[in-house]
Scaffold this motif. Structure first.
Motif, mmCIF file in Angstrom:
data_model
loop_
_atom_site.group_PDB
_atom_site.id
_atom_site.type_symbol
_atom_site.label_atom_id
_atom_site.label_comp_id
_atom_site.label_asym_id
_atom_site.label_seq_id
_atom_site.Cartn_x
_atom_site.Cartn_y
_atom_site.Cartn_z
ATOM 1 N N ASN A 223 3.227 21.362 -11.019
ATOM 2 C CA ASN A 223 2.372 22.517 -11.313
ATOM 3 C C ASN A 223 0.881 22.163 -11.231
ATOM 4 O OD1 ASN A 223 1.939 25.201 -11.850
ATOM 5 N ND2 ASN A 223 1.936 24.932 -14.089
ATOM 6 N N HIS A 224 0.519 21.395 -10.230
ATOM 7 C CA HIS A 224 -0.882 21.048 -9.970
ATOM 8 C C HIS A 224 -1.136 21.195 -8.476
ATOM 9 C CE1 HIS A 224 -2.114 19.632 -13.930
ATOM 10 N NE2 HIS A 224 -0.939 18.959 -14.025
ATOM 11 N N SER A 225 -2.419 21.327 -8.105
ATOM 12 C CA SER A 225 -2.775 21.377 -6.690
ATOM 13 C C SER A 225 -2.856 19.961 -6.155
ATOM 14 C CB SER A 225 -4.116 22.093 -6.508
ATOM 15 O OG SER A 225 -4.014 23.444 -6.898
ATOM 16 N N PHE A 226 -2.219 19.746 -5.009
ATOM 17 C CA PHE A 226 -2.176 18.427 -4.402
ATOM 18 C C PHE A 226 -2.570 18.534 -2.938
ATOM 19 C CE2 PHE A 226 0.257 17.426 -8.130
ATOM 20 C CZ PHE A 226 0.099 16.064 -8.328
ATOM 21 N N GLY A 227 -3.081 17.411 -2.439
ATOM 22 C CA GLY A 227 -3.260 17.238 -1.027
ATOM 23 C C GLY A 227 -2.218 16.275 -0.510
ATOM 24 N N TYR A 228 -1.525 16.662 0.544
ATOM 25 C CA TYR A 228 -0.416 15.869 1.050
ATOM 26 C C TYR A 228 -0.757 15.380 2.453
ATOM 27 C CZ TYR A 228 2.227 18.155 -2.696
ATOM 28 O OH TYR A 228 2.656 18.631 -3.923
ATOM 29 N N ALA A 229 -0.395 14.088 2.686
ATOM 30 C CA ALA A 229 -0.526 13.504 4.023
ATOM 31 C C ALA A 229 0.739 12.712 4.320
ATOM 32 C CB ALA A 229 -1.746 12.604 4.110
ATOM 33 N N ALA A 230 1.308 12.946 5.485
ATOM 34 C CA ALA A 230 2.554 12.274 5.864
ATOM 35 C C ALA A 230 2.369 11.595 7.209
ATOM 36 C CB ALA A 230 3.700 13.278 5.922
ATOM 37 N N VAL A 231 2.946 10.368 7.336
ATOM 38 C CA VAL A 231 2.944 9.631 8.592
ATOM 39 C C VAL A 231 4.385 9.274 8.928
ATOM 40 C CG1 VAL A 231 0.614 8.728 8.351
ATOM 41 C CG2 VAL A 231 2.525 7.452 7.396
ATOM 42 N N ARG A 232 4.680 9.186 10.194
ATOM 43 C CA ARG A 232 6.035 8.888 10.664
ATOM 44 C C ARG A 232 6.192 7.377 10.863
ATOM 45 N NH1 ARG A 232 10.109 11.767 12.974
ATOM 46 N NH2 ARG A 232 11.449 10.643 14.461
ATOM 47 N N MET A 233 7.361 6.878 10.457
ATOM 48 C CA MET A 233 7.698 5.476 10.695
ATOM 49 C C MET A 233 8.223 5.342 12.119
ATOM 50 S SD MET A 233 7.188 3.800 7.758
ATOM 51 C CE MET A 233 8.245 2.356 7.903
ATOM 52 N N GLN A 234 7.683 4.439 12.860
ATOM 53 C CA GLN A 234 8.104 4.200 14.243
ATOM 54 C C GLN A 234 8.478 2.717 14.425
ATOM 55 O OE1 GLN A 234 8.704 6.318 16.521
ATOM 56 N NE2 GLN A 234 7.682 8.187 15.768
ATOM 57 N N PRO A 235 9.767 2.426 14.420
ATOM 58 C CA PRO A 235 10.929 3.293 14.165
ATOM 59 C C PRO A 235 11.206 3.370 12.668
ATOM 60 C CG PRO A 235 11.679 1.133 14.817
ATOM 61 C CD PRO A 235 10.182 1.050 14.843
ATOM 62 N N PRO A 236 12.155 4.223 12.234
ATOM 63 C CA PRO A 236 12.498 4.287 10.804
ATOM 64 C C PRO A 236 12.985 2.922 10.300
ATOM 65 C CG PRO A 236 13.407 6.163 11.974
ATOM 66 C CD PRO A 236 12.906 5.218 13.027
ATOM 67 N N ARG A 237 12.621 2.629 9.067
ATOM 68 C CA ARG A 237 13.024 1.383 8.440
ATOM 69 C C ARG A 237 13.773 1.686 7.142
ATOM 70 N NH1 ARG A 237 9.621 -2.691 10.593
ATOM 71 N NH2 ARG A 237 9.039 -1.995 12.675
ATOM 72 N N HIS A 238 14.885 1.000 6.938
ATOM 73 C CA HIS A 238 15.682 1.187 5.728
ATOM 74 C C HIS A 238 16.023 2.649 5.492
ATOM 75 C CE1 HIS A 238 16.896 -2.283 3.592
ATOM 76 N NE2 HIS A 238 15.673 -2.746 3.268
ATOM 77 N N GLY A 239 16.193 3.404 6.549
ATOM 78 C CA GLY A 239 16.483 4.830 6.437
ATOM 79 C C GLY A 239 15.262 5.673 6.102
ATOM 80 N N ILE A 240 14.106 5.026 6.044
ATOM 81 C CA ILE A 240 12.870 5.752 5.721
ATOM 82 C C ILE A 240 12.213 6.163 7.034
ATOM 83 C CG2 ILE A 240 10.613 5.616 4.638
ATOM 84 C CD1 ILE A 240 11.831 3.456 2.787
ATOM 85 N N ALA A 241 12.059 7.498 7.215
ATOM 86 C CA ALA A 241 11.461 8.007 8.451
ATOM 87 C C ALA A 241 10.024 8.490 8.245
ATOM 88 C CB ALA A 241 12.304 9.154 9.011
#
Length: 443
Positions: A129-147
């Motif tokens: 319930n707060h305002s957030f700024g979100y930034a996402a980057v892609r794993m190239q290639p995915p590691r440990h199932g993390i994409a």
């Protein structure tokens, strides 16, 4: 005087232009600042996301628990780290239980990272319930199932700063707008007031109050217009004064004329009639200016003469026997006013009643004189014929005939002397001889 239609139009135009400029500037400034804050936040979060991705890559051979412990150390920097697999399932979250969190595959920043390798978004977090700024980057290639690696930072303080900045900008814009409206009022008044004065003066000139002046300060076009108007007003006043003087002189001349003068327009309405015309046409006691001639004069000959003069280029003349309260003879001259179309006509009326009376007297006098001269001549002629027929030899009656011839000759002589005296009296050359007369004997 200020609050005229023109003033309000100018004030509204200037005011709207200034308000639009100030409002547009405020919107551009606020948007620019917000974009700058968002760009700085985006760059900051991109750098943090890349750093976390490097941490994930460095812990590729370690357990997920060890990675979580290392990432939770970033809480001191008020960063929330979320690791997400290819399907959008949360693998790890430093601020919550990943197993209880919903699928993040449809989040805007994840979709953008899936498409372009990096995604950014700001919104209200349903979890915290707060305002957030979100930034996402892609794993190239995915590691440990993390994409995807997603970084979130609370931006309530940034939004408060932006709100304060917006309030400051719009407060400043409001104060500037008030000053701008005051400036628009002053400009509209400065422009409209001289023009309104010019309009009012022009209306007074149109009403006949010549010589009006307008005073405008400065050296701009309005002042030049005011000076030009004042010069025009002075010229008009002078010209109309001259015209009025000439008109008064013309009226005085026409009023003093022995002849009657009547001016008509193209519809035969009376424009002017001097006193003599009013008297000759029996207009006295009724208003005639502006009325048609045939309404006030019931003389067929006069109306026909006017209509004839309206269509002919040469003046027309007619002698009318005037039948009215006082019978008279009028000689009327009618002339059309010059122009390509009929503009009217001018009538000049001469009263020839006395002239006709004198002509009749002269005719009667000639007839009487002829009769008086013919009588003694007839007697003389008869006596001479009688004598020639033989009465010359009649000594008893011859003297009577000669006496009659002498009497009639004396009578002719007296008549001729009377005619000569009458002629001298009419010419003013007769010299009278005054002598004493016994009134009793003369009586």
């Amino acid at each position: 005087m200020w609050h005229s239609r023109m003033f309000w139009r100018l004030f509204a135009t200037f005011g709207l232009l200034l308000l639009a400029a100030i409002g547009g500037l405020g919107i551009v400034l606020v948007n620019r600042v917000e974009q700058r804050y968002e760009q700085q936040l985006q760059e900051h979060l991109r750098a943090k996301a890349v750093l976390v991705r490097e941490i994930v890559v460095a812990h590729d051979q370690h357990s997920l628990a060890a990675l979580e412990g290392h990432l939770k150390q970033l809480r001191d920097e008020q960063l929330r780290v979320t690791l997400i697999d290819e399907t959008g399932k949360v693998v790890l979250d430093t601020n919550g239980n990943a197993a209880q969190m919903e699928n993040h595959g449809e989040r805007p920043e994840i979709l953008a990272a899936k498409e372009n390798g990096f995604g950014f978004a700001t919104r209200q977090s349903r979890t915290l319930n707060h305002s957030f700024g979100y930034a996402a980057v892609r794993m190239q290639p995915p590691r440990h199932g993390i994409a995807f690696v997603r970084i979130a930072v609370e931006i309530d303080s940034i939004e408060e700063e932006l709100a304060a900045l917006r309030n400051l900008v719009w407060t400043t814009a409001g104060l500037t707008a008030v000053l701008a409206m005051a400036l628009a009022f002053w400009l509209a008044r400065r422009i409209a007031l001289p023009i309104q004065e010019l309009t009012a003066s022009a209306e007074r000139i149109a009403a006949g109050d010549y010589g009006q002046k307008v005073y405008a300060a400065g050296g701009d076009e309005i002042n030049i217009l005011a000076r030009t108007f004042n010069h025009m007003s002075e010229r008009l006043a002078t010209q109309f004064a001259e015209l009025d003087e000439e008109r008064q002189q013309l009226r005085a001349i026409l009023s003093g004329m022995v002849e009657g003068v009547v001016a008509l327009d193209a519809d035969e309405r009376i424009l002017f009639a001097n006193e003599r015309a009013l008297s000759l046409l029996d207009f006295t006691g009724q208003p005639v200016i502006g009325r048609k001639l045939w309404e006030v004069v019931r003389q067929r000959g006069l109306t026909e003469l006017v209509r004839k003069a309206m269509v002919e280029t040469e003046p027309c003349r007619e002698e009318l026997a005037w039948s009215g309260p006082s019978a008279r003879n009028l000689t009327v001259h009618a002339a059309r006013l010059h122009g390509t179309v009929a503009r009217g006509a001018v009538l000049v009326l001469h009263d020839t009643t006395e002239l006709r009376r004198l002509e009749r007297l002269r005719q009667e006098f000639v007839a009487n004189v002829s009769h008086e001269l013919k009588t003694p001549l007839s007697v003389i002629q008869a006596c001479v014929e009688t004598l020639l027929d033989g009465a010359m030899d009649d000594l008893e009656h011859r003297g009577q005939f000669l006496e009659r011839i002498a009497d009639q000759g004396q009578r002719l002589h007296s008549l001729i002397l009377d005619l000569l005296s009458l002629a001298r009296i009419e010419s003013g050359a007769e010299a009278f001889t005054f002598q004493a007369v016994d009134l009793a004997e003369a009586a």
